[in-house]
Design an enzyme around this catalytic site. Structure first.
Site, mmCIF file in Angstrom:
data_model
loop_
_atom_site.group_PDB
_atom_site.id
_atom_site.type_symbol
_atom_site.label_atom_id
_atom_site.label_comp_id
_atom_site.label_asym_id
_atom_site.label_seq_id
_atom_site.Cartn_x
_atom_site.Cartn_y
_atom_site.Cartn_z
ATOM 1 N N ASN A 207 0.850 -1.180 0.000
ATOM 2 C CA ASN A 207 0.000 0.000 0.000
ATOM 3 C C ASN A 207 0.895 1.242 0.000
ATOM 4 O O ASN A 207 2.126 1.139 -0.063
ATOM 5 C CB ASN A 207 -0.982 -0.006 1.181
ATOM 6 N N ARG A 208 0.294 2.399 0.059
ATOM 7 C CA ARG A 208 1.046 3.653 -0.059
ATOM 8 C C ARG A 208 2.146 3.772 1.004
ATOM 9 O O ARG A 208 3.311 4.000 0.674
ATOM 10 C CB ARG A 208 0.066 4.823 0.070
ATOM 11 N N GLU A 210 3.438 1.474 2.930
ATOM 12 C CA GLU A 210 4.427 0.390 2.840
ATOM 13 C C GLU A 210 5.440 0.660 1.739
ATOM 14 O O GLU A 210 6.642 0.419 1.916
ATOM 15 C CB GLU A 210 3.712 -0.939 2.589
ATOM 16 N N ASP A 279 -6.277 -7.433 0.190
ATOM 17 C CA ASP A 279 -6.330 -8.863 -0.126
ATOM 18 C C ASP A 279 -7.088 -9.098 -1.428
ATOM 19 O O ASP A 279 -6.670 -9.887 -2.280
ATOM 20 C CB ASP A 279 -7.009 -9.637 1.001
#
Length: 331
Positions: A207-208, A210, A279
């Site tokens: 995600n952003r 991460e 997910d």
């Protein structure tokens, strides 16, 4: 342009024959919903009068749940405790038709349980019961042997890391090496608390936050220019063919095998809960690639599914029927 309905139908048909292997940290997601009418006299916190509750397979188990909406051939690999939550988790997965032959029950180890408390449709607190201890030696050897047998027998491998002790560099290296040797699509959702090398993975889906953390890109505002810079650094570092960054309400950012960037605006109509949306994105993107899609088409499908899931409360999945219905409503 969105997917054409006939193209979606073709992909959904192809998905049914794909064999998927999911490897990662398993957990039980518990949701408590209630009313908030007053503050506690003991501390300045709201009192939630619980009206209903639900429990779902979470973590890598939710990835398996998502896949099972599209193919009956899903094997899940991970660990749980030899306790009631672990028994409940395995039983729930069996009822969905998931192959749980790769799940080990470890005595003395608690099954990860995450409890989210909601009041007035807003999350108030999350309570985690878990351990991050490494996998004990006997089970570790069995895990590696299982992976050597299971990877050649599947079509795609999805790795979900929540930094709960299952995955370390040796395990990840074996997964990726066996995947390359067998010519399989490998996809991973990395975790910033478990700094592993994903060199050789086919698909990476952070995600952003991460993406920024894993690339050591500093930007407190997390703007899109910084996110794209971070994505390029990760793609160069690990040589992944496709890098898909989920951006929440801003949709997704895709870097394809030629490092071309593409923004995909969100397909969500309403956002109630983002639990599990990543997910769903990982599953649909990987399934579409394994079924012969180009990266942009796969990302559009993943975005479509994520846009449906965030409109649901709790750890949710999306069905083929919902994809068709949502696609028909797009302009």
């Amino acid at each position: 342009m969105p997917l054409a309905p006939e193209r979606l139908d073709l992909l959904l048909t192809r998905f049914r024959s794909l064999r998927a292997l999911v490897i990662g940290d398993l957990m039980l997601d518990e949701f408590l919903w209630g009313r908030v009418r007053r503050l506690s006299p003991e501390a300045p916190v709201p009192v939630v009068e619980v009206q209903r509750s639900s429990r779902f397979p979470g973590g890598a188990a939710n990835v398996a749940r998502n896949l099972l909406e599209f193919t009956p051939k899903v094997t899940l690999c991970g660990i749980v405790g030899d306790d009631l939550p672990g028994e409940e988790l395995i039983g729930s997965l069996k009822r969905t038709g998931c192959d749980v032959g790769g799940i080990w029950r470890i005595p003395g180890r608690p099954t990860t349980v995450k409890t989210r408390v909601f009041g007035r449709q807003q999350q108030i607190v999350r309570v985690d019961r878990e351990t991050r201890d490494a996998l004990p030696f006997p089970a570790r050897g069995e895990l590696l042997d299982f992976l050597r047998q299971a990877i050649p027998a599947c079509d795609l491998i999805l790795v979900e890391d929540y930094a709960k002790g299952l995955l370390d560099q040796e395990v990840v290296d074996l997964i990726l090496e066996e995947g390359v040797r067998s010519g399989k699509l490998t996809a991973a959702d990395p975790h910033t608390h478990n700094r592993l090398s994903w060199k050789g993975v086919s698909v990476l889906k952070p995600n952003r936050s991460e993406a920024l953390a894993l690339s050591s890109t500093e930007d407190p505002d997390e703007n899109l220019a910084s996110v794209e810079k971070a994505a390029r650094l990760l793609q160069e570092r690990w040589g992944c063919l496709h890098l898909l960054v989920t951006l929440g309400e801003e949709g997704m950012l895709l870097l394809d095998e030629q490092s071309r960037s593409q923004r995909i605006p969100t397909a969500a109509r309403e956002v109630f809960d983002v639990s599990g949306a990543g997910d769903t994105s990982l599953c649909l993107f990987s399934l579409a690639l394994a079924a012969g899609s180009e990266a942009l088409e796969a990302a559009k499908l993943a975005n479509l599914g994520a846009g449906i899931v965030v409109g649901k409360l709790g750890t949710a999945t999306v069905s083929p029927e919902e994809l068709r219905a949502h696609l028909a409503k797009l302009p």
